[in-house]
Scaffold this motif. Sequence first.
Motif, mmCIF file in Angstrom:
data_model
loop_
_atom_site.group_PDB
_atom_site.id
_atom_site.type_symbol
_atom_site.label_atom_id
_atom_site.label_comp_id
_atom_site.label_asym_id
_atom_site.label_seq_id
_atom_site.Cartn_x
_atom_site.Cartn_y
_atom_site.Cartn_z
ATOM 1 N N SER A 27 0.846 -1.197 0.000
ATOM 2 C CA SER A 27 0.000 0.000 0.000
ATOM 3 C C SER A 27 0.882 1.249 0.000
ATOM 4 N N TYR A 28 0.275 2.369 -0.401
ATOM 5 C CA TYR A 28 0.987 3.652 -0.492
ATOM 6 C C TYR A 28 0.141 4.745 0.142
ATOM 7 N N ASN A 29 0.775 5.624 0.921
ATOM 8 C CA ASN A 29 0.110 6.790 1.492
ATOM 9 C C ASN A 29 0.146 7.919 0.471
ATOM 10 N N ALA A 30 -0.959 8.601 0.295
ATOM 11 C CA ALA A 30 -1.034 9.702 -0.669
ATOM 12 C C ALA A 30 -0.011 10.792 -0.345
ATOM 13 N N GLU A 31 0.285 11.012 0.934
ATOM 14 C CA GLU A 31 1.235 12.042 1.332
ATOM 15 C C GLU A 31 2.665 11.735 0.887
ATOM 16 N N ASP A 32 2.962 10.474 0.615
ATOM 17 C CA ASP A 32 4.318 10.068 0.224
ATOM 18 C C ASP A 32 4.521 10.024 -1.287
ATOM 19 N N LEU A 33 3.484 10.330 -2.055
ATOM 20 C CA LEU A 33 3.559 10.195 -3.506
ATOM 21 C C LEU A 33 3.738 11.541 -4.197
ATOM 22 N N TYR A 34 4.471 11.499 -5.300
ATOM 23 C CA TYR A 34 4.726 12.682 -6.117
ATOM 24 C C TYR A 34 4.349 12.388 -7.560
ATOM 25 N N LEU A 35 3.902 13.421 -8.256
ATOM 26 C CA LEU A 35 3.645 13.331 -9.690
ATOM 27 C C LEU A 35 4.778 14.046 -10.411
ATOM 28 N N ALA A 36 5.255 13.448 -11.477
ATOM 29 C CA ALA A 36 6.312 14.081 -12.268
ATOM 30 C C ALA A 36 6.326 13.487 -13.665
ATOM 31 N N ARG A 37 6.853 14.262 -14.580
ATOM 32 C CA ARG A 37 7.062 13.763 -15.936
ATOM 33 C C ARG A 37 8.540 13.451 -16.100
ATOM 34 N N LEU A 38 8.874 12.732 -17.142
ATOM 35 C CA LEU A 38 10.267 12.377 -17.406
ATOM 36 C C LEU A 38 10.785 13.137 -18.618
ATOM 37 N N LYS A 39 12.044 13.520 -18.555
ATOM 38 C CA LYS A 39 12.717 14.211 -19.652
ATOM 39 C C LYS A 39 14.102 13.596 -19.806
ATOM 40 N N TRP A 40 14.616 13.574 -21.022
ATOM 41 C CA TRP A 40 15.951 13.051 -21.256
ATOM 42 C C TRP A 40 16.541 13.701 -22.490
ATOM 43 N N VAL A 41 17.855 13.643 -22.585
ATOM 44 C CA VAL A 41 18.556 14.142 -23.760
ATOM 45 C C VAL A 41 18.896 12.929 -24.601
ATOM 46 N N SER A 42 18.362 12.903 -25.799
ATOM 47 C CA SER A 42 18.570 11.770 -26.695
ATOM 48 C C SER A 42 19.980 11.823 -27.281
ATOM 49 N N SER A 43 20.604 10.690 -27.405
ATOM 50 C CA SER A 43 21.929 10.631 -28.014
ATOM 51 C C SER A 43 21.842 10.616 -29.535
ATOM 52 N N ASP A 44 20.609 10.547 -30.075
ATOM 53 C CA ASP A 44 20.420 10.611 -31.523
ATOM 54 C C ASP A 44 20.694 12.031 -31.990
ATOM 55 N N ASN A 45 21.630 12.186 -32.903
ATOM 56 C CA ASN A 45 21.948 13.518 -33.419
ATOM 57 C C ASN A 45 21.017 13.883 -34.557
ATOM 58 N N VAL A 46 20.602 15.125 -34.536
ATOM 59 C CA VAL A 46 19.831 15.685 -35.634
ATOM 60 C C VAL A 46 20.812 16.558 -36.411
ATOM 61 N N ASP A 47 20.764 16.493 -37.715
ATOM 62 C CA ASP A 47 21.750 17.168 -38.555
ATOM 63 C C ASP A 47 21.958 18.634 -38.212
ATOM 64 N N ASN A 53 16.214 17.208 -26.851
ATOM 65 C CA ASN A 53 15.535 16.991 -25.583
ATOM 66 C C ASN A 53 14.194 16.340 -25.874
ATOM 67 N N LYS A 54 13.872 15.299 -25.120
ATOM 68 C CA LYS A 54 12.582 14.633 -25.258
ATOM 69 C C LYS A 54 11.948 14.550 -23.882
ATOM 70 N N GLU A 55 10.622 14.565 -23.853
ATOM 71 C CA GLU A 55 9.928 14.435 -22.573
ATOM 72 C C GLU A 55 8.597 13.738 -22.760
ATOM 73 N N THR A 56 8.108 13.160 -21.678
ATOM 74 C CA THR A 56 6.844 12.432 -21.723
ATOM 75 C C THR A 56 5.679 13.395 -21.561
ATOM 76 N N GLU A 57 4.529 12.994 -22.054
ATOM 77 C CA GLU A 57 3.297 13.759 -21.877
ATOM 78 C C GLU A 57 2.572 13.343 -20.599
ATOM 79 N N ILE A 58 2.728 12.088 -20.205
ATOM 80 C CA ILE A 58 1.999 11.592 -19.043
ATOM 81 C C ILE A 58 2.799 11.816 -17.764
ATOM 82 N N LYS A 59 2.080 11.826 -16.653
ATOM 83 C CA LYS A 59 2.705 11.974 -15.340
ATOM 84 C C LYS A 59 2.835 10.593 -14.710
ATOM 85 N N TYR A 60 3.956 10.373 -14.070
ATOM 86 C CA TYR A 60 4.208 9.111 -13.385
ATOM 87 C C TYR A 60 4.118 9.339 -11.879
#
Length: 140
Positions: A27-47, A53-60
């Motif tokens: 079980s989880y207490n609501a007071e201990d939970l956080y909402l956040a999105r994820l972001k990362w720098v892709s190693s794929d080069n664009v010309d 930079n990429k980021e998610t639309e949903i919250k985890y």
Amino acid sequence: MFGKKKKNVVDVRDNNDSQEKYTMKESYNAEDLYLARLKWVSSDNVDFSGPMNKETEIKYLFEKEGERYKEIFTGFEADIIEKHFNLPYVIDIMPLIEVHEDLKGTIFPRLGMLTLFNVVNKKENQEERGFQKKLESDNK
């Protein structure tokens, strides 16, 4: 040939004894939970611009452990700053009870976490961030 198992296939997870397998809490207490999105720098080069930079639309859903945040479904531990290419870090961190005040004092069973995840990411929230507008422009 047929009916024989391949012996050269190795599961890396079984060979790494120092890494524990993650199991969700009961079980989880609501007071201990956080909402956040994820972001990362892709190693794929664009010309024209280098790494993207990429980021998610949903919250985890996360629990805070020291300076890191642990995603409750997978156990993935994310930092709050970028450290490596392709390794996500958390952004837009908000305590769950600040976003959903009606959940204050609530204890969620393990199976109820998926329902909470769906409530947090319902369609109205995506429309506020412009997700629906993007989909509509893609369909034209």
